[in-house]
Scaffold this active site. Structure first.
Site, mmCIF file in Angstrom:
data_model
loop_
_atom_site.group_PDB
_atom_site.id
_atom_site.type_symbol
_atom_site.label_atom_id
_atom_site.label_comp_id
_atom_site.label_asym_id
_atom_site.label_seq_id
_atom_site.Cartn_x
_atom_site.Cartn_y
_atom_site.Cartn_z
ATOM 1 N N CYS A 1 10.329 1.463 1.624
ATOM 2 C CA CYS A 1 11.132 0.271 1.928
ATOM 3 C C CYS A 1 12.610 0.615 2.011
ATOM 4 O O CYS A 1 13.259 0.297 2.997
ATOM 5 C CB CYS A 1 10.874 -0.822 0.904
ATOM 6 N N LYS B 1 -2.414 -7.574 -8.359
ATOM 7 C CA LYS B 1 -3.262 -7.614 -7.155
ATOM 8 C C LYS B 1 -2.714 -6.525 -6.239
ATOM 9 O O LYS B 1 -1.751 -6.730 -5.504
ATOM 10 C CB LYS B 1 -3.142 -8.992 -6.498
ATOM 11 N N PRO B 2 -3.331 -5.328 -6.312
ATOM 12 C CA PRO B 2 -2.832 -4.260 -5.437
ATOM 13 C C PRO B 2 -3.267 -4.510 -4.002
ATOM 14 O O PRO B 2 -4.137 -5.353 -3.756
ATOM 15 C CB PRO B 2 -3.517 -3.009 -5.998
ATOM 16 N N GLU C 1 10.486 -8.615 -2.987
ATOM 17 C CA GLU C 1 11.058 -7.365 -2.465
ATOM 18 C C GLU C 1 10.394 -7.120 -1.118
ATOM 19 O O GLU C 1 9.213 -6.785 -1.061
ATOM 20 C CB GLU C 1 10.756 -6.201 -3.413
ATOM 21 N N LEU C 2 11.157 -7.293 -0.046
ATOM 22 C CA LEU C 2 10.529 -7.357 1.276
ATOM 23 C C LEU C 2 10.949 -6.197 2.170
ATOM 24 O O LEU C 2 11.420 -5.176 1.703
ATOM 25 C CB LEU C 2 10.847 -8.721 1.898
ATOM 26 N N TRP D 1 0.810 -1.224 0.000
ATOM 27 C CA TRP D 1 0.000 0.000 0.000
ATOM 28 C C TRP D 1 0.839 1.267 0.000
ATOM 29 O O TRP D 1 0.309 2.360 -0.141
ATOM 30 C CB TRP D 1 -0.927 0.018 1.222
ATOM 31 N N ASN D 2 2.150 1.170 0.181
ATOM 32 C CA ASN D 2 2.919 2.408 0.402
ATOM 33 C C ASN D 2 3.210 3.190 -0.868
ATOM 34 O O ASN D 2 3.332 4.411 -0.838
ATOM 35 C CB ASN D 2 4.203 2.113 1.185
ATOM 36 N N GLU E 1 11.467 -3.316 11.517
ATOM 37 C CA GLU E 1 11.034 -2.274 10.590
ATOM 38 C C GLU E 1 9.930 -1.442 11.240
ATOM 39 O O GLU E 1 8.903 -1.996 11.651
ATOM 40 C CB GLU E 1 10.517 -2.921 9.305
ATOM 41 N N GLY F 1 6.222 -6.566 -0.446
ATOM 42 C CA GLY F 1 5.444 -6.475 0.789
ATOM 43 C C GLY F 1 6.304 -6.876 1.971
ATOM 44 O O GLY F 1 7.539 -6.826 1.912
ATOM 45 N N SER F 2 5.656 -7.291 3.019
ATOM 46 C CA SER F 2 6.381 -7.588 4.254
ATOM 47 C C SER F 2 7.111 -8.931 4.145
ATOM 48 O O SER F 2 6.728 -9.801 3.354
ATOM 49 C CB SER F 2 5.395 -7.636 5.420
#
Ligand code: NDP
Length: 498
Positions: free
Chosen positions: A267, A161-162, A233-234, A137-138, A365, A211-212
């Site tokens: 991120c 898939k947002p 990409e976490l 969402w960022n 984080e 995402g996370s």
């Protein structure tokens, strides 16, 4: 049809209800993409490039509408939408179609092995088919649509898939691509919850997930069932090191900007700082003064606020807990430290001095507008502390001695390290960007960031084949001896280095 409400985090108002793609409909969406993909691939680089470059112009012409949408669904400052998201999108829509013909061109390969001499060898890159992009969402444009662009340029169909919190930007871009002539089915948006994302993994040919770390592990586990390749990409906990000889004004400006920009919800950023003892107090005073001057509130036009809202409700609680735990463990909160009163979801820009690694604010984080700072004795201690983390996304070193800065950068365990800068490596699409350790798998950007959307195929052609090769049946002791002696001659005594 089921819908989800999309909320403006800066005001609390519902923007609109959006229809969702329930998990049971995902297979049909992917099937539509599969049907559309061959014609898209057949258009070739030039045909696809034409449409993507039209989309570049569309994005420029609709920059205000896109920025309004991003600001409304994330609550971020208008500059964070215009100067980061739209600037990135415009660049990417030109960059990938221009690079794809070069980076995905057939590669001629030569071998030094005498057993296969005379063959023509080519490595060829073929689009995987349908790519599933699952985004957070960022950055609804950069991290959902942004990853679709190289995948499309490579000849794939894409299903995005947002995050269910921020689906509007992807939907608007889908409209834009169709206005630019993108064939139906080549780019689709499946709005839904995590379950829609999970089912998408079962049907696509490759997954690009941002995402996370927690969800990234689930994505990889799910993809293992179908052996579907993933690029992850976490999360990150990016360190900044400030040496005693650094330009302290530049270092303080960069620390405040890269930790608070986008409300701290980026991120690659600055999530923790290590400052050499001789300049520690001076650095802390400078960042505190600069942070006190930041303007925060519901964003309006350009220049209206510096720090926007917290997009995702649970994130506000995480930030609050990290700050409180640091306070309890002995850190000094020099400015900020609380939710902002009134409508909307805001956390005050916050400076945490005298932090150490007993604090979650230095280890986990935070993803909010906070800057925890720790005093270190020297550069070696700074590098040790920087590497004392499960994450390895980005890092920054500030010093006037750039040679020393680069030596330190090379010792930091992170996918990208800047000297006298931070995070802007992300804008150089030529540079690979990917996390080490718990920060990810694979890269975005650079040639590898495009080739991951393809399958490599080795094509070997023998133009003048013999009726029978020496090693074919029937085996024969004399021929075997001949080949064995030949190998000894060829590779023996270091005469050939292969
Ligand atoms: P999440 O991991 O919670 O969600 C990311 C996406 O995955 C969302 O679309 C989510 O859907 C979806 N999802 C949730 N569960 C599953 C599942 N089981 N299978 C498949 N998809 C699923 O991340 P956030 O949205 O909270 O984003 C913030 C995180 O993203 C931060 O940790 C940040 O560091 C990281 N990030 C990393 C970046 C990088 O480049 N390394 C860049 C930007 C962010 P839904 O939202 O509907 O639940």
């Amino acid at each position: 049809m089921a819908t989800i409400p999309v909320e403006n985090p800066a005001t609390g108002a519902t923007i609109r209800e959006v229809p969702v793609t329930p998990p049971e409909d995902v297979a049909a969406v992917v099937e539509r993409a599969r049907q559309a993909q061959p014609a898209w691939e057949a258009l070739g680089y030039a045909g696809r490039g034409q449409i993507l470059k039209r989309a570049q112009q569309w994005l420029l012409q609709h920059a205000d509408e896109v920025a309004d949408t991003i600001v409304a669904e994330t609550g971020k400052a208008r500059e964070d939408a215009l100067l980061v998201e739209i600037a990135y999108g415009v660049n990417a829509l030109g960059f990938w179609p221009a690079k794809a013909p070069k980076w995905l061109a057939d590669e001629r390969v030569r071998t030094t092995n005498p057993l296969v001499l005379g063959r023509r060898m080519v490595v060829r890159y073929r689009p995987v088919g349908v790519v599933g992009v699952i985004g957070p969402w960022n950055y609804p444009l950069v991290n959902s649509v942004g990853d679709a662009i190289p995948a499309l340029a490579a000849g794939n169909a894409v299903v995005v898939k947002p995050s269910e919190v921020t689906p509007l930007t992807s939907l608007l871009f889908e409209r834009g691509l169709h206005e630019c002539g993108l064939p139906e089915g080549v780019f689709q948006v499946a709005v839904g919850t995590g379950e829609t994302g999970a089912v998408l993994i079962d049907h696509v040919d490759m997954v690009m997930f941002t995402g996370s770390t927690r969800t990234g592990r689930k994505v990889m586990e799910r993809a293992a069932q179908t052996l579907t390749p993933v690029s992850l990409e976490l999360g990150g906990k990016d360190p900044m090191i400030v040496l005693a000889d650094a330009d302290l004004d530049r270092a303080a400006n960069a620390a405040v900007y890269y930790s608070m920009q986008n409300g701290g919800q980026t991120c690659i950023s600055i999530e923790r700082v290590y400052v050499e003892a001789p300049v520690y107090d001076q650095f802390v005073a400078k960042v505190t003064e600069k942070t006190k001057a930041l303007r925060q509130g519901p964003p309006d036009g350009p220049g209206s606020v510096d720090v926007g809202a917290m997009t995702f409700p649970p994130q506000l609680e995480i930030v609050e807990q990290h700050v409180q735990q640091a306070r309890d463990a002995g850190a000094r909160v020099l400015t900020g430290g609380h939710r902002r009163a009134g409508a909307g979801r805001f956390f005050q820009p916050t400076i945490i001095a005298d932090a150490d690694h007993s604090m979650t604010a230095m280890r986990e984080e935070t993803f909010g507008p906070t800057l925890p700072i720790m005093r270190v004795q020297d550069a070696d201690e700074a590098v040790r502390q920087a590497n004392d983390s499960p994450y390895g996304l980005g890092a920054a070193v500030f010093t006037k001695d750039v040679a020393k800065g680069e030596r330190l950068a090379r010792r930091i365990e992170a996918g990208a390290v800047c000297v006298n800068d931070a995070a802007v490596n992300y804008l150089a699409l030529e540079l690979p960007m990917g996390g080490w350790k718990a920060s990810g798998l694979g890269v975005r950007h650079g040639p590898a960031g495009l080739r991951k959307y393809t399958r490599q195929q080795a094509v070997m052609t023998y133009r003048l084949p013999l009726k029978r090769e020496l090693h074919f049946f029937p085996y024969n002791a004399r021929v075997t001896g001949l080949i064995t002696r030949g190998l000894k001659l060829f590779f023996g005594r270091g005469s050939r280095r292969v």
